[in-house]
Design an enzyme around this catalytic site. Structure first.
Site, PDB file in Angstrom:
ATOM      1  N   LYS A 119     -68.388  14.037  40.379  1.00  0.00           N
ATOM      2  CA  LYS A 119     -69.065  13.166  39.401  1.00  0.00           C
ATOM      3  C   LYS A 119     -70.391  12.595  39.918  1.00  0.00           C
ATOM      4  O   LYS A 119     -71.285  12.303  39.121  1.00  0.00           O
ATOM      5  CB  LYS A 119     -68.145  12.010  38.998  1.00  0.00           C
ATOM      6  CG  LYS A 119     -66.983  12.430  38.135  1.00  0.00           C
ATOM      7  CD  LYS A 119     -66.182  11.227  37.692  1.00  0.00           C
ATOM      8  CE  LYS A 119     -64.938  11.655  36.959  1.00  0.00           C
ATOM      9  NZ  LYS A 119     -64.183  10.543  36.397  1.00  0.00           N
ATOM     10  N   ASP A 167     -66.450   8.023  30.722  1.00  0.00           N
ATOM     11  CA  ASP A 167     -65.344   7.210  31.283  1.00  0.00           C
ATOM     12  C   ASP A 167     -65.610   5.759  30.913  1.00  0.00           C
ATOM     13  O   ASP A 167     -64.704   4.986  30.604  1.00  0.00           O
ATOM     14  CB  ASP A 167     -65.315   7.302  32.819  1.00  0.00           C
ATOM     15  CG  ASP A 167     -64.855   8.670  33.289  1.00  0.00           C
ATOM     16  OD1 ASP A 167     -64.073   9.315  32.582  1.00  0.00           O
ATOM     17  OD2 ASP A 167     -65.289   9.086  34.390  1.00  0.00           O
TER      18      ASP A 167
END
Ligand code: ATR
Length: 375
Positions: free
Chosen positions: A172, A208
């Site tokens: 990420k 997220d």
């Protein structure tokens, strides 16, 4: 061929012998013949509809009709077929049905989506996104890719024309330097979990964060509320930036004070060491640690005796769905939000970024739940 509509045979009396295997194989062969005949009849009907559509100048794909087919069938489905598997099977059948309605010269180029991570074998994203694409009547295939080196994998997005990618652990952060643009919120967080391919330009986002905020906002207002965020890792970072953007007054609670203070300084908020917590005067409390995750599901991230009944409690852990933390909070009268809401919302935001269509959130939650609850 075996008789249609016979009741399902009881296989429990089958013992382990060669004869039994032969009997079961014969049964499967008979069923396959029935399925084949039924598919032929379904295609005949599809072809007839295709001719009508051609006469009337109507397009072959009817997204609403396809969504209705999936909804009807998932209500009829029986164990042990899972909702995600039902979607997989009927997507293929519908896709073949569409192809018999088209002129032979028309060739489908299947849009590809993928999740990149390592490990990736247990990811629930493929079943969630493939079912969402089917429910929305969109062509597309979402694949899980075990990616060890993120740089060539990003080249692969460009080279293969992959429409969108989910990025998960451990890529990420590293993925960001290979993208053409990173959205401001994702840049602040310092992590990207979503890549959108816009005519060869790769744009990075962090859903997220937006997914967690949406899960909270569905149950409570955030602006002006005192929010305690337990944890200071990657998950806490994404959720913390989202809560701050939504106007929540944050406090970081963490076991290791240095890590907590670092995140608190990035978020310009207070930090309290976990060991010093004596009261919980917060409107919202979010667990962003892995405490309570199976197999250690007897653990709680902090003393639940301190919870007050007006508090909204959210857990980022979704396995088990009802963590001990959420169960004890519910016993205290708190409003609870499970980790599946966050997981599904981050996927729904990805779906909307990739397709520009509203995500079928209910079906996404149902298929993931089905997977989590299967033995
Ligand atoms: P992620 O990126 O998934 O958030 P991480 O970076 O490993 O994972 O962060 C995990 C968070 O959970 C950390 O804040 C960690 O606390 P420390 O900073 O003290 O390591 C917290 N955490 C993990 N196990 C914990 C435990 N048993 N008790 C309290 N906090 C814990």
């Amino acid at each position: 061929m075996a008789k249609m509509n016979e009741t399902r045979p009881d296989n429990s009396r089958i013992v382990n012998s060669e004869e039994d295997v032969a009997t079961l194989r014969k049964r499967i062969d008979d069923i396959d013949e029935q399925i084949l005949e039924l598919i032929g009849r379904r295609l005949d009907a599809a072809q007839a509809i295709g001719r009508i559509k051609q006469q009337r100048g109507i397009t072959v794909v009817d997204n609403r009709r396809e969504g209705e087919i999936f909804q009807r069938l998932s209500a009829l489905k029986q164990e042990p077929l899972k909702t995600g598997s039902l979607y997989r099977i009927f997507r293929s059948i519908i896709s073949v049905g569409r192809s018999v309605q088209k002129q032979p010269s028309q060739t489908d180029v299947m849009p590809i989506y993928a999740v990149f991570g390592d490990p990736i074998g247990h990811s629930l994203s493929p079943v969630m996104h493939n079912s969402a694409l089917a429910q929305a009547g969109l062509d597309g295939c979402y694949l899980a890719c075990r990616v060890i080196d993120i740089a060539p994998a990003v080249d692969g997005i460009r080279g293969l024309g992959i429409r969108g990618a989910s990025i998960t652990i451990p890529h990420k952060i590293n993925v960001m330097k290979y993208l053409d643009q990173v959205d401001a919120l994702a840049a602040d967080i310092g992590a990207v979990n979503t890549v959108v391919n816009r005519q060869g330009e790769l744009h990075g986002y962090n859903t997220d964060c937006t997914g967690a905020v949406k899960a909270l906002a569905d149950k409570t207002g955030i602006s002006g509320k005192d929010v305690a965020l337990i944890g200071a890792g990657g998950a806490a970072r994404a959720i913390g930036f989202g809560i701050r953007q939504a106007g929540g007054r944050l406090t970081i609670i963490n076991r290791t004070i240095q890590k907590g203070e670092k995140l608190a300084s990035d978020l310009d908020c207070d930090c309290v060491p976990l060991s010093e917590i004596k009261e919980l005067p917060y409107g919202i409390i979010v667990n962003a640690t892995s405490v309570g995750m199976a197999p250690h599901d007897d653990r709680v991230p902090l003393d639940t005796n301190l919870l007050e009944r007006e508090t909204v409690v959210m857990d980022s852990v979704y396995n088990p769905l009802k963590t001990r933390f959420l169960a004890e909070a519910a016993n205290k009268g708190c409003t609870t939000i499970d980790g599946l809401a966050m997981f599904v919302n981050q996927g729904a935001d990805q779906f909307e970024l990739w397709t520009g269509r509203k995500a079928p959130v209910d079906i996404m939650r149902r298929v993931v739940l089905d997977e989590l609850q299967s033995p």
